[in-house]
Design a protein around this motif. Structure first.
Motif, short mmCIF file in Angstrom:
data_model
loop_
_atom_site.label_atom_id
_atom_site.label_comp_id
_atom_site.label_asym_id
_atom_site.label_seq_id
_atom_site.Cartn_x
_atom_site.Cartn_y
_atom_site.Cartn_z
N PRO A 103 1.13 -1.25 0.16
CA PRO A 103 -0.11 -0.26 -0.03
C PRO A 103 0.77 0.99 -0.07
N TYR A 104 1.88 0.73 0.51
CA TYR A 104 3.02 2.58 0.81
C TYR A 104 3.92 2.40 -0.71
N THR A 105 3.49 1.94 -1.19
CA THR A 105 4.04 2.61 -2.56
C THR A 105 2.72 2.36 -4.04
N GLU A 106 1.91 2.20 -3.84
CA GLU A 106 0.93 1.77 -4.53
C GLU A 106 -0.13 3.37 -4.22
N PHE A 107 0.11 3.26 -3.55
CA PHE A 107 -0.63 4.66 -3.11
C PHE A 107 -0.40 5.50 -2.53
N GLU A 120 0.11 9.07 -2.00
CA GLU A 120 -0.63 10.06 -2.06
C GLU A 120 -1.21 9.98 -0.65
N PHE A 121 -0.79 8.84 0.01
CA PHE A 121 -1.28 8.71 1.45
C PHE A 121 0.44 8.88 2.31
N SER A 122 0.17 9.51 3.09
CA SER A 122 1.14 9.07 4.34
C SER A 122 0.95 7.81 4.93
N ARG A 123 2.05 7.55 5.63
CA ARG A 123 2.23 6.60 6.39
C ARG A 123 1.48 6.04 7.18
N ARG A 124 0.95 7.25 7.93
CA ARG A 124 -0.15 7.20 9.22
C ARG A 124 -1.65 7.35 8.73
N GLN A 125 -1.73 7.79 7.31
CA GLN A 125 -2.97 7.50 7.30
C GLN A 125 -3.35 6.23 6.67
N ILE A 126 -2.86 5.75 6.10
CA ILE A 126 -2.35 4.14 4.89
C ILE A 126 -3.03 2.87 6.55
N LYS A 127 -1.92 3.61 7.72
CA LYS A 127 -2.24 2.94 8.85
C LYS A 127 -4.09 3.33 9.72
N ASP A 128 -4.31 4.08 10.24
CA ASP A 128 -5.24 4.25 10.23
C ASP A 128 -6.40 3.48 9.38
N MET A 129 -6.25 3.95 7.97
CA MET A 129 -7.27 3.48 7.18
C MET A 129 -7.78 1.54 7.68
N LEU A 173 -14.94 -6.50 -0.31
CA LEU A 173 -13.06 -5.67 -0.75
C LEU A 173 -12.15 -6.45 0.34
N SER A 174 -11.19 -6.20 -0.43
CA SER A 174 -10.09 -6.42 -0.13
C SER A 174 -9.37 -5.47 0.61
N PHE A 175 -8.13 -5.01 1.38
CA PHE A 175 -7.80 -3.72 1.81
C PHE A 175 -7.70 -2.95 0.59
N ARG A 176 -7.07 -3.56 -0.38
CA ARG A 176 -6.65 -2.48 -1.36
C ARG A 176 -8.10 -2.32 -1.74
N GLU A 177 -8.40 -2.75 -2.16
CA GLU A 177 -10.42 -1.98 -2.62
C GLU A 177 -10.93 -1.42 -1.61
N PHE A 178 -10.55 -1.73 -0.46
CA PHE A 178 -10.40 -0.07 0.81
C PHE A 178 -10.18 0.84 0.61
N LEU A 179 -8.83 0.10 0.49
CA LEU A 179 -7.90 1.88 0.05
C LEU A 179 -8.27 2.33 -1.60
N LEU A 180 -8.88 2.26 -2.19
CA LEU A 180 -9.31 2.60 -3.41
C LEU A 180 -10.37 3.73 -2.93
N PHE A 188 -10.73 5.56 -0.54
CA PHE A 188 -10.03 6.73 -0.30
C PHE A 188 -9.33 7.32 -1.46
N HIS A 189 -8.84 7.20 -2.21
CA HIS A 189 -8.15 7.54 -3.35
C HIS A 189 -9.45 8.22 -4.30
N LYS A 190 -10.56 7.15 -4.85
CA LYS A 190 -11.11 8.00 -5.55
C LYS A 190 -12.22 9.44 -4.81
N ALA A 191 -12.43 9.44 -3.12
CA ALA A 191 -13.06 9.98 -2.84
C ALA A 191 -11.89 11.54 -3.28
N ALA A 192 -10.30 11.18 -2.68
CA ALA A 192 -9.29 12.45 -3.02
C ALA A 192 -9.41 13.44 -4.12
#
Length: 241
Positions: A78-82, A84-93, A144-151, A153-157
């Motif tokens: 997730p850190y290399t694919e997304f 646009e998000f900080s490590r803290r944000q990804i950990k929160d997600m 929803l997988s975790f990657r799809e869950f991150l999607l 927030f990616h689409k929202a942003a």
């Protein structure tokens, strides 16, 4: 073909159910004809299910015959694919994802998503929940997988979600701020480049901060162990004297 045979069997079974099966030594009374609307809906659902099943069987046949390759699970970082998000944000997600993954199977299914939206104060209808999953369900497994869950927030942003989208509601109510991340709103390529470099520098700084924090905690543990040994040694000497 196997899919055609299966479709014929399903059609035959439907015909038997509609005409009525024979009972113990006598014919069962024929059921009342269903309204035309019901018949049309039943035909639509049967056709949709048959087409989906046929497609799956056809793909399985192609894989067995060597005409197609099975989909291999790619390593997901997730850190290399997304970026646009900080490590803290990804950990929160990730923390939020695990909180509602009550089955602990690495997925959020429809019922778990239902509970999530209720907890967030925005309950959805059954159809609404299915549409939410469908919007980011890249592998069409209905969850929803975790990657799809991150999607989400990616689409929202990135502003890719409609205002009435349940996913946008989820992102807004999750208390994970993604509004100022990424390159959304960049006026030109060079501004986007500067923002991307800034994001990379921030990412490296967060890693260094985590490493420094671990070093500090390790130093504190060493000091506590040394202090305990000194105290133990002094106590032993007092006892011996």
């Amino acid at each position: 073909m196997a899919s055609e045979e299966l479709a014929q069997k399903l059609q035959r079974r439907l015909q038997l159910e509609e005409s009525g099966a024979e009972g113990d030594g006598g014919a069962a009374p024929a059921p009342a004809p269903a309204p035309s609307g019901v018949e049309e809906e039943r035909g639509s659902l049967t056709g949709s299910a048959g087409a989906e099943l046929s497609a799956k069987l056809a793909r399985r046949h192609d894989i067995n015959e060597g005409a197609a390759q099975p989909r291999l699970a790619a390593v997901f970082n997730p850190y290399t694919e997304f970026k646009e998000f900080s490590r803290r944000q990804i950990k929160d997600m990730e923390r939020m994802f695990r909180l509602y993954d009550s089955g602990r199977d690495g997925y959020i299914d429809l019922m778990e998503l239902k509970l999530m939206m209720e907890k967030l104060g925005a309950p959805q209808t059954h159809l609404g929940l299915k549409n939410m999953i469908k919007e980011v369900d890249e592998d069409f497994d209905g969850k929803l997988s975790f990657r799809e869950f991150l999607l989400i927030f990616h689409k929202a942003a990135a502003g890719e979600l409609e205002e009435d989208s349940g996913l946008l509601t989820l992102a807004k109510l999750s208390e994970i701020d993604v509004s100022i991340e990424g390159v959304k709103g960049a006026k030109n390529f060079f501004e986007a480049k500067v923002q991307a470099l800034s994001s990379a520098s921030k990412f490296e700084a967060e890693i260094k901060a985590e490493q420094d924090e671990r070093k500090r905690e390790e130093e504190e543990r060493k000091h506590r162990r040394a202090a305990f040994r000194e105290l133990k040694s002094a106590f032993t000497q007092v006892v011996e004297d």
